[in-house]
Design a protein around this motif. Structure first.
Motif, PDB file in Angstrom:
ATOM      1  N   GLY A  91       0.820  -1.208   0.000  1.00  0.00           N
ATOM      2  CA  GLY A  91       0.000   0.000   0.000  1.00  0.00           C
ATOM      3  C   GLY A  91       0.849   1.251   0.000  1.00  0.00           C
ATOM      4  O   GLY A  91       0.537   2.236  -0.683  1.00  0.00           O
ATOM      5  N   GLY A  92       1.967   1.223   0.755  1.00  0.00           N
ATOM      6  CA  GLY A  92       2.893   2.343   0.727  1.00  0.00           C
ATOM      7  C   GLY A  92       3.533   2.521  -0.633  1.00  0.00           C
ATOM      8  O   GLY A  92       3.759   3.649  -1.094  1.00  0.00           O
ATOM      9  N   GLY A  93       3.824   1.414  -1.307  1.00  0.00           N
ATOM     10  CA  GLY A  93       4.377   1.483  -2.657  1.00  0.00           C
ATOM     11  C   GLY A  93       3.387   2.071  -3.644  1.00  0.00           C
ATOM     12  O   GLY A  93       3.750   2.897  -4.500  1.00  0.00           O
ATOM     13  N   PHE A  94       2.114   1.672  -3.543  1.00  0.00           N
ATOM     14  CA  PHE A  94       1.079   2.203  -4.424  1.00  0.00           C
ATOM     15  C   PHE A  94       0.908   3.701  -4.197  1.00  0.00           C
ATOM     16  O   PHE A  94       0.795   4.487  -5.147  1.00  0.00           O
ATOM     17  CB  PHE A  94      -0.226   1.462  -4.165  1.00  0.00           C
ATOM     18  N   LYS A  95       0.899   4.100  -2.934  1.00  0.00           N
ATOM     19  CA  LYS A  95       0.784   5.518  -2.616  1.00  0.00           C
ATOM     20  C   LYS A  95       1.926   6.318  -3.217  1.00  0.00           C
ATOM     21  O   LYS A  95       1.744   7.408  -3.758  1.00  0.00           O
ATOM     22  CB  LYS A  95       0.763   5.707  -1.100  1.00  0.00           C
ATOM     23  N   GLN A  96       3.147   5.757  -3.183  1.00  0.00           N
ATOM     24  CA  GLN A  96       4.311   6.464  -3.717  1.00  0.00           C
ATOM     25  C   GLN A  96       4.200   6.643  -5.232  1.00  0.00           C
ATOM     26  O   GLN A  96       4.577   7.681  -5.778  1.00  0.00           O
ATOM     27  CB  GLN A  96       5.589   5.699  -3.378  1.00  0.00           C
ATOM     28  N   VAL A  97       3.666   5.633  -5.904  1.00  0.00           N
ATOM     29  CA  VAL A  97       3.465   5.751  -7.354  1.00  0.00           C
ATOM     30  C   VAL A  97       2.471   6.869  -7.656  1.00  0.00           C
ATOM     31  O   VAL A  97       2.678   7.672  -8.584  1.00  0.00           O
ATOM     32  CB  VAL A  97       2.973   4.411  -7.940  1.00  0.00           C
ATOM     33  N   LEU A  98       1.385   6.945  -6.883  1.00  0.00           N
ATOM     34  CA  LEU A  98       0.408   8.011  -7.086  1.00  0.00           C
ATOM     35  C   LEU A  98       1.044   9.389  -6.919  1.00  0.00           C
ATOM     36  O   LEU A  98       0.713  10.337  -7.638  1.00  0.00           O
ATOM     37  CB  LEU A  98      -0.751   7.860  -6.092  1.00  0.00           C
ATOM     38  N   ILE A  99       1.975   9.487  -5.983  1.00  0.00           N
ATOM     39  CA  ILE A  99       2.636  10.776  -5.738  1.00  0.00           C
ATOM     40  C   ILE A  99       3.644  11.089  -6.836  1.00  0.00           C
ATOM     41  O   ILE A  99       3.674  12.193  -7.386  1.00  0.00           O
ATOM     42  CB  ILE A  99       3.327  10.756  -4.361  1.00  0.00           C
ATOM     43  N   ASP A 100       4.493  10.119  -7.168  1.00  0.00           N
ATOM     44  CA  ASP A 100       5.579  10.383  -8.110  1.00  0.00           C
ATOM     45  C   ASP A 100       5.089  10.650  -9.526  1.00  0.00           C
ATOM     46  O   ASP A 100       5.766  11.329 -10.302  1.00  0.00           O
ATOM     47  CB  ASP A 100       6.554   9.195  -8.124  1.00  0.00           C
ATOM     48  N   THR A 101       3.934  10.117  -9.878  1.00  0.00           N
ATOM     49  CA  THR A 101       3.386  10.391 -11.215  1.00  0.00           C
ATOM     50  C   THR A 101       2.669  11.733 -11.275  1.00  0.00           C
ATOM     51  O   THR A 101       2.389  12.233 -12.366  1.00  0.00           O
ATOM     52  CB  THR A 101       2.379   9.299 -11.617  1.00  0.00           C
ATOM     53  N   GLY A 102       2.362  12.305 -10.113  1.00  0.00           N
ATOM     54  CA  GLY A 102       1.604  13.548 -10.066  1.00  0.00           C
ATOM     55  C   GLY A 102       0.107  13.340  -9.985  1.00  0.00           C
ATOM     56  O   GLY A 102      -0.656  14.306  -9.970  1.00  0.00           O
ATOM     57  N   ILE A 103      -0.329  12.076  -9.920  1.00  0.00           N
ATOM     58  CA  ILE A 103      -1.770  11.802  -9.842  1.00  0.00           C
ATOM     59  C   ILE A 103      -2.368  12.410  -8.583  1.00  0.00           C
ATOM     60  O   ILE A 103      -3.443  13.012  -8.607  1.00  0.00           O
ATOM     61  CB  ILE A 103      -2.028  10.277  -9.877  1.00  0.00           C
TER      62      ILE A 103
END
Length: 468
Positions: free
Chosen positions: A338-350
């Protein structure tokens, strides 16, 4: 005010650093919707483990949002590692303590002492208190397994309807699981949103109390009329064995349970009273109230208070530590993913795009947080998945909020994560089988209880929001 919880940063860029979107806003939103839909489908229909579902959904989201495959993997692993470095330690310490509390008989001591002093009218209220106390340091599943024999024995001994005893106990246990750290969901949300753990803990207890009362003692008489079932013929030989076993005292057990809570709350108070003080007393309280230290001290104290109180030798205590860690491996992996998914949402700008959309709407951020978590909960059946996914989506909103509002955001997400437990939730089936209920009976008792906690929790959060 200095943040209470000193966890490693969960963001690849700092929380306040601008993130350059990896693609146009429309593509980013589409990627997020597809990623979340894939997670829901994999968990609900394919029956894939949430760890794998979150991993696949996160990587797919990153690629669809314009990241390279290697970039998506790096973003995911960064988020996974930083989450495990902070939250994972706390979950492990909580599991050790919960196992020690159960095996030593300390939990039994708390239950027996309170029940023996309760009148028939007060018994449902006492059972709600027991569920809350036992639920404070224990994961929901562990607390449920521990309390089912207690519920059945108390119902049999008192002659009261099963639901009148079970509902308040389950309400106390579930509310603590969804709203109060150190449970995995609240901890993950606190870490992802950068919330102050002490403030969140204090607000969580305030919100949990009316939720337990409404969903527990007040709902129990109605549930007993809706679901009139006999007490299961189980644990008939356990009562004598439980009373004969050597156990720590009530006072010692309660002191052990409340030790980390008191330390963390003291630090929260000290941060409010003297946020910039470098005095010796403040340094000491800051150290002792750090969540990792507070829980570590609780575990070490438990070795002596609970272990010696039960007559355990060093080998038995070490065995308890080892036995406690295996069952939480799945929880740790889910929280990390879940922390990894959250980081992807942040790093992509979503996350930033979603935050901008929310900022331009008239919807309360607390209501939005509850709604997002509730939708994911209903779809996946997992309160933990709902909490950590919603926290990842809503993380960018925290840049405009102060610490009390961020704490309320955590609790709004936690309340939403408990909404409408049904047939895709493992807890639903545990309740059904333990108490010998049909599916309609489980819906009329357990599902309604969860909805009451969720809605009452949201109401409590909104009321607190008027004063912070």
């Amino acid at each position: 005010m200095a943040p209470l919880i000193a966890l490693p940063a969960l963001l690849a860029p700092a929380a306040n650093d601008p993130v350059t979107p990896a693609a146009p806003a429309g593509q980013l939103i589409t990627a997020a919707v597809i990623g979340i839909a894939v997670i829901v489908v994999l968990i609900t229909w394919v029956k894939l483990h949430p760890f794998l579902s979150l991993t696949i959904g996160a990587l797919l989201t990153g690629v669809l949002a314009g990241m390279s495959v290697s970039g998506a993997v790096t973003s995911f692993t960064n988020g996974f590692g930083s989450t495990m470095g902070g939250v994972g330690i706390l979950i492990a310490l909580g599991a050790i303590y919960g196992k020690l509390l159960a095996d030593s008989g300390g939990a039994d001591r708390i239950v027996d002492t309170l029940v023996d002093r309760a009148s028939a009218r007060a018994l449902p209220w006492i059972m709600g208190l027991i569920g809350a106390i036992i639920g404070l340091p224990m994961f929901f599943e562990v607390g449920l397994v521990l309390l089912v024999p207690v519920i059945i024995l108390v119902a049999r001994r008192s002659g009261q309807p099963l639901m009148k005893i079970a509902i308040p106990t389950l309400a106390g246990l579930s509310a603590m699981h969804g709203l109060v750290p150190p449970h995995p969901g609240p901890l993950a949300a606190i870490s992802a949103l950068g919330a102050n753990l002490g403030i969140t803990l204090a607000f969580g207890v305030i919100v949990a109390i009316p939720a337990i009362i409404v969903a527990g003692p007040l709902f129990a008489p109605l549930a007993a009329r809706w679901v009139d079932v006999p007490v299961p013929d189980l644990f008939t030989a356990d009562e004598a064995e439980r009373s004969a076993r050597r156990r720590p005292t009530f006072a010692a057990t309660l002191t052990s349970i409340l030790l980390p809570v008191v330390l963390m709350l003291l630090k929260a108070v000290a941060d409010i009273v003297a946020p910039d003080s470098q005095a010796a007393w403040k340094v000491i309280i800051d150290f002792l109230g750090t969540p990792v230290i507070a829980l570590l001290l609780a575990v070490l104290a438990g070795f002596f208070i609970l272990g010696r109180g039960a007559g355990f030798d060093r080998a038995r205590v070490n065995a308890i530590v080892g036995d406690s860690l295996g069952p939480i491996a799945g929880i740790l992996l889910i929280v990390g993913a879940g922390g990894g998914f959250k980081q992807v949402l942040i790093d992509t700008g979503i996350g930033g795009v979603i935050a901008d959309a929310v900022a331009g709407s008239s919807v309360s951020v607390l209501v939005l947080a509850w709604s997002v978590a509730a939708l994911i909960r209903v779809a996946t059946g997992s309160a933990t998945v709902a909490t950590i996914t919603a926290a990842g989506i809503l993380q960018p909103l925290t840049t405009t909020l102060d610490q009390p509002m961020i704490a309320l955001l955590v609790l709004a997400i936690g309340s939403g994560s408990l909404f409408l437990s049904h047939v895709n939730d493992a807890g639903f089936w545990l309740i059904k089988e333990y108490f010998g209920l049909s599916i309609p009976q489980t819906l009329k008792s357990w599902t309604v209880l969860e909805c009451l906690i969720s809605v009452t929790g949201l109401a409590g959060v909104l009321v607190l929001g008027l004063f912070v």
